[in-house]
Design an enzyme around this catalytic site. Sequence first.
Site, PDB file in Angstrom:
ATOM      1  N   ASP A  21       0.858  -1.177   0.159  1.00  0.00           N
ATOM      2  CA  ASP A  21      -0.002   0.054   0.080  1.00  0.00           C
ATOM      3  C   ASP A  21       0.759   1.399  -0.119  1.00  0.00           C
ATOM      4  O   ASP A  21       1.708   1.606   0.861  1.00  0.00           O
ATOM      5  CB  ASP A  21      -0.829   0.130   1.327  1.00  0.00           C
ATOM      6  CG  ASP A  21      -1.700   1.334   1.406  1.00  0.00           C
ATOM      7  OD1 ASP A  21      -1.851   1.903   0.554  1.00  0.00           O
ATOM      8  OD2 ASP A  21      -2.131   1.499   2.688  1.00  0.00           O
ATOM      9  N   ASP A  29      -1.874  -1.255  -3.718  1.00  0.00           N
ATOM     10  CA  ASP A  29      -2.210  -0.540  -5.108  1.00  0.00           C
ATOM     11  C   ASP A  29      -1.054  -0.342  -6.014  1.00  0.00           C
ATOM     12  O   ASP A  29       0.099  -1.211  -5.820  1.00  0.00           O
ATOM     13  CB  ASP A  29      -2.497   1.183  -4.878  1.00  0.00           C
ATOM     14  CG  ASP A  29      -1.311   1.552  -3.661  1.00  0.00           C
ATOM     15  OD1 ASP A  29      -0.329   1.336  -4.068  1.00  0.00           O
ATOM     16  OD2 ASP A  29      -1.883   2.339  -2.527  1.00  0.00           O
ATOM     17  N   ASP A  98      -5.410 -10.368 -15.907  1.00  0.00           N
ATOM     18  CA  ASP A  98      -6.547 -11.231 -15.730  1.00  0.00           C
ATOM     19  C   ASP A  98      -7.673 -10.764 -16.750  1.00  0.00           C
ATOM     20  O   ASP A  98      -7.801  -9.541 -16.719  1.00  0.00           O
ATOM     21  CB  ASP A  98      -7.125 -11.058 -14.149  1.00  0.00           C
ATOM     22  CG  ASP A  98      -7.353 -12.565 -13.724  1.00  0.00           C
ATOM     23  OD1 ASP A  98      -8.149 -13.235 -14.037  1.00  0.00           O
ATOM     24  OD2 ASP A  98      -6.639 -12.918 -12.588  1.00  0.00           O
ATOM     25  N   ASP A 200     -10.232 -16.041 -16.586  1.00  0.00           N
ATOM     26  CA  ASP A 200     -10.845 -16.298 -15.422  1.00  0.00           C
ATOM     27  C   ASP A 200     -12.195 -16.964 -15.655  1.00  0.00           C
ATOM     28  O   ASP A 200     -13.013 -16.538 -16.394  1.00  0.00           O
ATOM     29  CB  ASP A 200     -11.136 -15.081 -14.673  1.00  0.00           C
ATOM     30  CG  ASP A 200     -11.978 -15.207 -13.458  1.00  0.00           C
ATOM     31  OD1 ASP A 200     -11.431 -15.626 -12.451  1.00  0.00           O
ATOM     32  OD2 ASP A 200     -13.171 -15.004 -13.104  1.00  0.00           O
ATOM     33  N   GLU A 254      -8.017 -20.592 -16.592  1.00  0.00           N
ATOM     34  CA  GLU A 254      -8.162 -21.098 -15.221  1.00  0.00           C
ATOM     35  C   GLU A 254      -9.242 -22.458 -15.619  1.00  0.00           C
ATOM     36  O   GLU A 254     -10.251 -22.385 -15.868  1.00  0.00           O
ATOM     37  CB  GLU A 254      -9.128 -20.061 -14.339  1.00  0.00           C
ATOM     38  CG  GLU A 254      -9.141 -20.666 -13.049  1.00  0.00           C
ATOM     39  CD  GLU A 254     -10.321 -20.007 -12.283  1.00  0.00           C
ATOM     40  OE1 GLU A 254     -10.230 -20.062 -11.101  1.00  0.00           O
ATOM     41  OE2 GLU A 254     -11.171 -19.468 -12.929  1.00  0.00           O
ATOM     42  N   HIS A 320      -4.526 -16.951  -5.243  1.00  0.00           N
ATOM     43  CA  HIS A 320      -5.347 -16.125  -4.437  1.00  0.00           C
ATOM     44  C   HIS A 320      -6.668 -16.897  -4.042  1.00  0.00           C
ATOM     45  O   HIS A 320      -7.495 -16.426  -3.410  1.00  0.00           O
ATOM     46  CB  HIS A 320      -5.574 -15.049  -5.341  1.00  0.00           C
ATOM     47  CG  HIS A 320      -6.521 -15.338  -6.673  1.00  0.00           C
ATOM     48  ND1 HIS A 320      -5.916 -15.791  -7.677  1.00  0.00           N
ATOM     49  CD2 HIS A 320      -7.793 -14.988  -7.096  1.00  0.00           C
ATOM     50  CE1 HIS A 320      -6.912 -15.986  -8.428  1.00  0.00           C
ATOM     51  NE2 HIS A 320      -8.061 -15.644  -7.992  1.00  0.00           N
ATOM     52  N   ASP A 321      -7.057 -18.101  -4.775  1.00  0.00           N
ATOM     53  CA  ASP A 321      -8.234 -18.788  -4.474  1.00  0.00           C
ATOM     54  C   ASP A 321      -7.742 -20.101  -3.409  1.00  0.00           C
ATOM     55  O   ASP A 321      -8.645 -20.787  -3.072  1.00  0.00           O
ATOM     56  CB  ASP A 321      -8.827 -19.348  -5.577  1.00  0.00           C
ATOM     57  CG  ASP A 321      -9.462 -18.482  -6.457  1.00  0.00           C
ATOM     58  OD1 ASP A 321      -9.835 -17.168  -6.150  1.00  0.00           O
ATOM     59  OD2 ASP A 321      -9.309 -18.385  -7.923  1.00  0.00           O
TER      60      ASP A 321
HETATM   61  C1  GLC Z   1     -12.128 -17.350 -10.487  1.00  0.00           C
HETATM   62  C2  GLC Z   1     -11.203 -16.516  -9.444  1.00  0.00           C
HETATM   63  C3  GLC Z   1     -11.889 -16.174  -8.162  1.00  0.00           C
HETATM   64  C4  GLC Z   1     -13.183 -15.473  -8.658  1.00  0.00           C
HETATM   65  C5  GLC Z   1     -13.889 -16.260  -9.522  1.00  0.00           C
HETATM   66  C6  GLC Z   1     -14.975 -15.471  -9.954  1.00  0.00           C
HETATM   67  O1  GLC Z   1     -12.058 -18.421  -9.823  1.00  0.00           O
HETATM   68  O2  GLC Z   1      -9.734 -17.076  -9.648  1.00  0.00           O
HETATM   69  O3  GLC Z   1     -10.983 -15.549  -7.622  1.00  0.00           O
HETATM   70  O4  GLC Z   1     -13.576 -15.177  -7.324  1.00  0.00           O
HETATM   71  O5  GLC Z   1     -13.291 -16.757 -10.625  1.00  0.00           O
HETATM   72  O6  GLC Z   1     -14.621 -14.494 -11.080  1.00  0.00           O
HETATM   73 CA    CA Z   2      -3.541   2.158  -1.197  1.00  0.00          CA
END
Ligand code: GLC
Ligand code: CA
Length: 544
Positions: A21, A29, A98, A200, A254, A320-321
Amino acid sequence: MNRKWWKEAVVYQIYPRSFMDSNGDGIGDLQGIISKLDYIKSLGVNVVWLNPIYSSPNDDNGYDVSDYRNIMKDFGTMADFDELLKGLHKRGIKLVMDLVVNHSSDEHEWFKQSRSSRTNPYRDYYHWWNAERGKPTPRYSLFDVNHDAWRYDSLTNAYYLHYFSRKQPDLNWENPKLRKEVYNMMKFWADKGIDGFRLDAFQFAAKDITWPKFPDGYEKNFSKYYAIGPHLHDYLKEMNKEVLSKYNVMSVAEGAGNSMKDAHNLVDADRNELNMAYAFDGVDIAKQGGYSLLHFKQVFSKWDSAFAQKGWLSIFLANHDQARMVSRFGNDGPDFRDASSKMLTTFIMTMRGTPYYYNGDELGMTNAGFDKIEDYRDVATLNEYKHQQNIGGDMKAYMKRIAFECRDNGRTPFQWNSTDNAGFTTGTPWIGVNRNYKTINEAAEDKDPNSILNYFRKMVQLRRQNLVLVYGKYTLIDKSNPDVYAYTRQLNGKKLLVLLNFKSTSASVKLSYDLEKAKVLICNYPQDSKDGTLKPYEAVVYEL
Ligand code: GLC
Ligand code: CA
């Protein structure tokens, strides 16, 4: 061996909200990332994948885009983006963005228009079911409190479809006008000079369109009705022709479908669709109760052999998931966090397929394991909590499960140093910092030549300097060994042997090589015994 830059890449995934940040509002950011460009460069990685940074009301942390051609206010401005891209390129690092186009935000202009009347020109940008037809055929929402994917909108007396949250209406890919909009938007970013797209949830984009739309029966076979709908490959071929083939960009999906055949259909070069996909079979096996190494080996060996001749895959143990890699696949206790983090890093960097490495794993960051629901931020987790309450679920068990599995575990702020909030922000972080930041942080690890961080740097160099690790044939050794994962990689007369002990006790492996003469390229202990016995979580790579 068909050489490509994206096969030889090491991808480093940055979760912008949690990385750094710059202005004290508690949210990572773009200027924050810019301030850490030299750090990213020091890792040796050559591709960065950024989670969505487009305008968004943040129902799902940017995976609900309200304007695909602008930057989220929390993250900065387009000028910041241009500066970031330039700064990466100057350091020889490519940028993958993404692409979130299975759905948009309900605050996107297209959806505002679409919902405003049944005759609006944007009506068919989304999937609507007029209420005169009765209740829509049931569809499952992954994120909704009731798991109902149809949301009634009284304004036009109709339901719209949302596979994720109700603020993420699904786009109608069957509409050529929508597809054209998406391709133009992709060109906008490609013309700016970005180097790739991560698609995605795209497996869900093509819906079953036989009349009456959305046939019954999904409950019996979820993936059949959801993943890889009838026209998905047509759309990808079109996207490839209109956009991907015109730029030197990489593309990764993905998800890899429901079968090896699906996966090949997505990525085989002669089909002109995508470059690679990532399959979830690997990460899916690590549950609360642990996992078996034999199963793990079986999954990764199966994927390798299916793609040995044709197509290309990616290798990852976290994103991140997912919860943190070391907490799920290794051992995050004080005795073995160091060795097991390094061992897992060795695995990712020595397999065939492009490695995707998640930020923070290079420090051995661990699950936060929050115990109060108020500490969680993830929309899916919060909605499921309410859902469990509504159906009288076992809330204790639920809290225990999310402490281990929830994706917020992987989203706590990057631990830069031992100052307040791990040096991530001068304000209040949007999600709590892991309590262990005083001991686990970048500043401390940077100084220590034997840290997890410096091991990662060495491992990245080893991969980038040895094409055998990228393209070489993979052969599993001592297949039924329940403790040790052993394999060779072989290319043009060069042969490497990788030994990984996945257990917290010593283990041995059956080998037919004379290790005395072999050269140790890297080891996560000061010394390897060279006799086929391995210390707890030992990882060693030999040149034979
Ligand atoms: C994908 C992303 C995830 C998101 C989902 C809906 O699985 O990696 O973080 O919540 O799509 O966009
Ligand atoms: Ca910030």
